[in-house]
Design a protein around this motif. Structure first.
Motif, PDB file in Angstrom:
ATOM      1  N   ALA A   1       0.838  -1.194   0.000  1.00 21.01           N
ATOM      2  CA  ALA A   1       0.000   0.000   0.000  1.00 21.01           C
ATOM      3  C   ALA A   1       0.877   1.249   0.000  1.00 21.01           C
ATOM      4  N   TRP A   2       0.365   2.303  -0.599  1.00 19.00           N
ATOM      5  CA  TRP A   2       1.089   3.570  -0.605  1.00 19.00           C
ATOM      6  C   TRP A   2       0.106   4.702  -0.871  1.00 19.00           C
ATOM      7  N   GLU A   3       0.503   5.909  -0.470  1.00 21.83           N
ATOM      8  CA  GLU A   3      -0.335   7.087  -0.663  1.00 21.83           C
ATOM      9  C   GLU A   3       0.077   7.800  -1.940  1.00 21.83           C
ATOM     10  N   GLN A   4      -0.933   8.265  -2.689  1.00 17.82           N
ATOM     11  CA  GLN A   4      -0.668   8.948  -3.944  1.00 17.82           C
ATOM     12  C   GLN A   4      -1.708  10.043  -4.152  1.00 17.82           C
ATOM     13  N   GLY A   5      -1.310  11.275  -3.894  1.00 24.23           N
ATOM     14  CA  GLY A   5      -2.201  12.402  -4.156  1.00 24.23           C
ATOM     15  C   GLY A   5      -3.535  12.333  -3.450  1.00 24.23           C
ATOM     16  N   GLY A   6      -3.549  12.033  -2.159  1.00 19.96           N
ATOM     17  CA  GLY A   6      -4.785  11.965  -1.405  1.00 19.96           C
ATOM     18  C   GLY A   6      -5.505  10.637  -1.504  1.00 19.96           C
ATOM     19  N   LEU A   7      -4.929   9.698  -2.242  1.00 18.83           N
ATOM     20  CA  LEU A   7      -5.503   8.371  -2.379  1.00 18.83           C
ATOM     21  C   LEU A   7      -4.593   7.346  -1.721  1.00 18.83           C
ATOM     22  N   VAL A   8      -5.173   6.224  -1.331  1.00 22.46           N
ATOM     23  CA  VAL A   8      -4.398   5.082  -0.889  1.00 22.46           C
ATOM     24  C   VAL A   8      -4.584   3.978  -1.924  1.00 22.46           C
ATOM     25  N   VAL A   9      -3.478   3.544  -2.505  1.00 23.88           N
ATOM     26  CA  VAL A   9      -3.496   2.496  -3.520  1.00 23.88           C
ATOM     27  C   VAL A   9      -3.012   1.205  -2.861  1.00 23.88           C
ATOM     28  N   THR A  10      -3.747   0.130  -3.046  1.00 23.96           N
ATOM     29  CA  THR A  10      -3.420  -1.144  -2.411  1.00 23.96           C
ATOM     30  C   THR A  10      -3.463  -2.263  -3.441  1.00 23.96           C
ATOM     31  N   VAL A  11      -2.426  -3.092  -3.426  1.00 25.91           N
ATOM     32  CA  VAL A  11      -2.397  -4.315  -4.228  1.00 25.91           C
ATOM     33  C   VAL A  11      -2.296  -5.466  -3.240  1.00 25.91           C
ATOM     34  N   SER A  12      -3.253  -6.390  -3.263  1.00 26.37           N
ATOM     35  CA  SER A  12      -3.319  -7.419  -2.226  1.00 26.37           C
ATOM     36  C   SER A  12      -3.665  -8.779  -2.810  1.00 26.37           C
TER      37      SER A  12
END
Length: 225
Positions: free
Chosen positions: A151-162
């Motif tokens: 998971a990581w933060e990108q421009g106010g979003l949290v992107v998750t690959v699970s």
């Protein structure tokens, strides 16, 4: 006068041609890309639809074009039917393998919860406690007993690959996370449902329904059936 042998002028051309042929041969051997996999790769030679149309298609699935992300993982193909909204206006999709393995990609807006352990040390909502949570490059790797994710933060979003550990190992998960990116217009065209197929469209009007009652068709069947 000392003379020097001049190298053949065609050698670089022949070398480049041989390399090109070798790469073409390697690509053509059992590595045909499925149509759904192409959705995660983009690069189509066809012109993308108008941006306004793409944004309308995103809104039809209750998200926005800027929240649509894609990734590319060898052996995994995008399941088009999995594409949909996460939360209010996030985005989610699933990539699958022929033997049933699944990898989930989620993009969501979170008001207070961050992607890292320092901001969100304990899972909320009754989720499993974390077994591992550590920094891995620009991302955070988090694992419970039944699942793991980057998971990581990108421009106010949290992107998750699970994914589940028995279906996707950490190396594959890391590769998918690092390949994830915001979809360009060609990728949006491949990933988003066509406007006519998007959920939320008005139902098709049927001509065989009576104007009153519960709407069941009148089959003109007598009491005996």
């Amino acid at each position: 006068m000392t003379s020097y042998a001049r190298p053949p002028r065609l050698r670089p051309v022949l070398t480049a041609l041989a390399l090109t042929l070798a790469l073409a041969a390697a690509t053509g051997c059992g590595t045909e890309v499925a149509p759904d996999a192409e959705a995660a790769q983009g690069g189509s030679a066809e012109p993308a639809p108008d941006r306004a149309e793409l944004e309308a298609r995103a809104l039809a699935v209750q998200t926005v074009a800027e929240h649509v992300w894609v990734t590319q993982v060898p052996g995994y193909a995008l399941a088009r039917q999995s594409v949909g909204v996460v939360g209010d206006d996030g985005f989610g999709s699933v990539y699958t393998t022929p033997d049933g393995g699944q990898l989930h990609l989620r993009v969501e807006r979170r008001a207070h919860a961050g992607a890292d352990c320092t901001k969100d040390p304990a899972p909320a909502g009754g989720q499993e406690p974390l077994v591992t949570c550590e920094r891995d490059g620009e991302q955070w790797y988090r694992a419970t007993e039944s699942g793991h994710a980057y998971a990581w933060e990108q421009g106010g979003l949290v992107v998750t690959v699970s994914g589940a550990p028995e279906e996707v190992d950490r190396a594959t998960l890391r590769s998918a996370a690092r390949a994830a990116h915001r979809a360009d217009d060609h990728e949006l065209d491949q990933v988003l449902p066509p406007a006519d197929d998007a959920p939320g469209q008005p139902p098709v009007e049927r001509g065989d329904l009576p104007p009153v009652g519960d709407g069941a068709p009148n089959n003109d069947v007598g009491a005996s059936g």
